[in-house]
Design an enzyme around this catalytic site. Sequence first.
Site, PDB file in Angstrom:
ATOM      1  N   LEU A 263      -2.128  -4.442 -18.449  1.00 33.67           N
ATOM      2  CA  LEU A 263      -3.558  -4.631 -18.705  1.00 33.67           C
ATOM      3  C   LEU A 263      -4.421  -3.851 -17.718  1.00 33.67           C
ATOM      4  O   LEU A 263      -5.388  -4.368 -17.177  1.00 33.67           O
ATOM      5  CB  LEU A 263      -3.946  -6.108 -18.661  1.00 33.67           C
ATOM      6  CG  LEU A 263      -3.547  -6.963 -19.855  1.00 33.67           C
ATOM      7  CD1 LEU A 263      -4.035  -8.378 -19.660  1.00 33.67           C
ATOM      8  CD2 LEU A 263      -4.104  -6.400 -21.141  1.00 33.67           C
ATOM      9  N   CYS A 264      -3.998  -2.643 -17.432  1.00 35.94           N
ATOM     10  CA  CYS A 264      -4.827  -1.827 -16.557  1.00 35.94           C
ATOM     11  C   CYS A 264      -4.937  -0.419 -17.123  1.00 35.94           C
ATOM     12  O   CYS A 264      -4.835   0.566 -16.415  1.00 35.94           O
ATOM     13  CB  CYS A 264      -4.282  -1.822 -15.139  1.00 35.94           C
ATOM     14  SG  CYS A 264      -2.533  -1.497 -15.049  1.00 35.94           S
TER      15      CYS A 264
END
Lengths: 364, 134
Positions: free
Chosen positions: A129-130
């Site tokens: 999630l980056c």
Amino acid sequence: MACSLSFSSSVSTFHLPTTTQSTQAPPNNATTLPTTNPIQCANLRELRDRIGSVKNTQKITEAMKLVAAAKVRRAQEAVVNGRPFSETLVEVLYNMNEQLQTEDVDVPLTKIRTVKKVALMVVTGDRGLCGGFNNMLLKKAESRIAELKKLGVDYTIISIGKKGNTYFIRRPEIPVDRYFDGTNLPTAKEAQAIADDVFSLFVSEEVDKVEMLYTKFVSLVKSDPVIHTLLPLSPKGEICDINGKCVDAAEDELFRLTTKEGKLTVERDMIKTETPAFSPILEFEQDPAQILDALLPLYLNSQILRALQESLASELAARMTAMSNATDNANELKKTLSINYNRARQAKITGEILEIVAGANACV
Amino acid sequence: MTLNLCVLTPNRSIWNSEVKEIILSTNSGQIGVLPNHAPTATAVDIGILRIRLNDQWLTLALMGGFARIGNNEITILVNDAERGSDIDPQEAQQTLEIAEANLRKAEGKRQKIEANLALRRARTRVEASNTISS
């Protein structure tokens, strides 16, 4: 009536237990309208549920963004705490070089051998999630591996960070020397463990060169995957990238997260370390080569620690950006859904009034 | 004259204040440093550093590095340092035993180098924790 769920995939990836059902349309009446609008829901309850789910997702992404921002600050504190050490180290190393310039020193860590095998140190993050943070670095690693293969040079990987570990475990054809788990905040202990591994690989002549792949932190929206040659060290205390371009360690950069007009920004300070002259009557307790031998591992450690810190800062910045985009998207989706909901609600009310009026008319 | 000691690790500075005397383990044996010592540069071995504050001796475990002495300022740069009082003697002893076992098992040049380093670190920690209790 069923929804044409063109947005459902982007929402359901979060798999919130309370919200997933709402995005699945009940399969009983499968007649879909020819749609121009991507969200064509007539069922008011479904719409309301979806608005709720989007709202929840938005809250989560918003929170993740704030957490990332707070962690950037912590990461930056760690860098500041390490400054006295790195400054003194650079100062001492610089002075040492001045004095050793004339002498022929032979230190194992600076020995340049013909390169038969290269160790690639790949620094990735622990979590997803980056955005493209981990992928970008792994792609860079792949391309470097391909390059080395073309040159006919053997290689091995030292993987740091969970994402990189799973990537390399899934590809058994890539030789991996050791896996390290990343941590929330890199400390000297982790850097030491990695440095020990690298050191023993190099000194035992198993590899002839150690390259470090990590993400350099440029700003909150920009970070570059870079390759640096870690070993052999140049005795001058410089660190070189693969093209032979050298960065003097005396020019130390410090990134600083600040708030400017309510927005987070990053300032990068270039600090030129003052190198005052050593007292000329300085006595060397040991052979100068031995002293350099003691200094260079310290330098190696601080370089690795630095890379870990930069990588962490980049990861957090990437997460912040990704999460802020997700929040924006959720906002937009929420808006479209609300408009649809209100439209449907109004149509329903209008229909009901018409029915009542028609009924009243019929009674007269 | 007062002597100022500064012990720095990559994470933080462990010690930064005045001392009366220190005994430092260098690569060529122990040296004692009193105020007005001649300017010296020395490599610091994995070993213990003893610090005298008035009449009290303190011990620090140093994990190898470098020291510079001059102008009544001592700067010690080390990879890692721990105060003897912060080390759990039992835990240190266990680590030492594990390290010894690892060295016996070690094969090949590379593993030997690693095991040796680990053993020396463990030994230093045990020493540092013991001096406190004695």
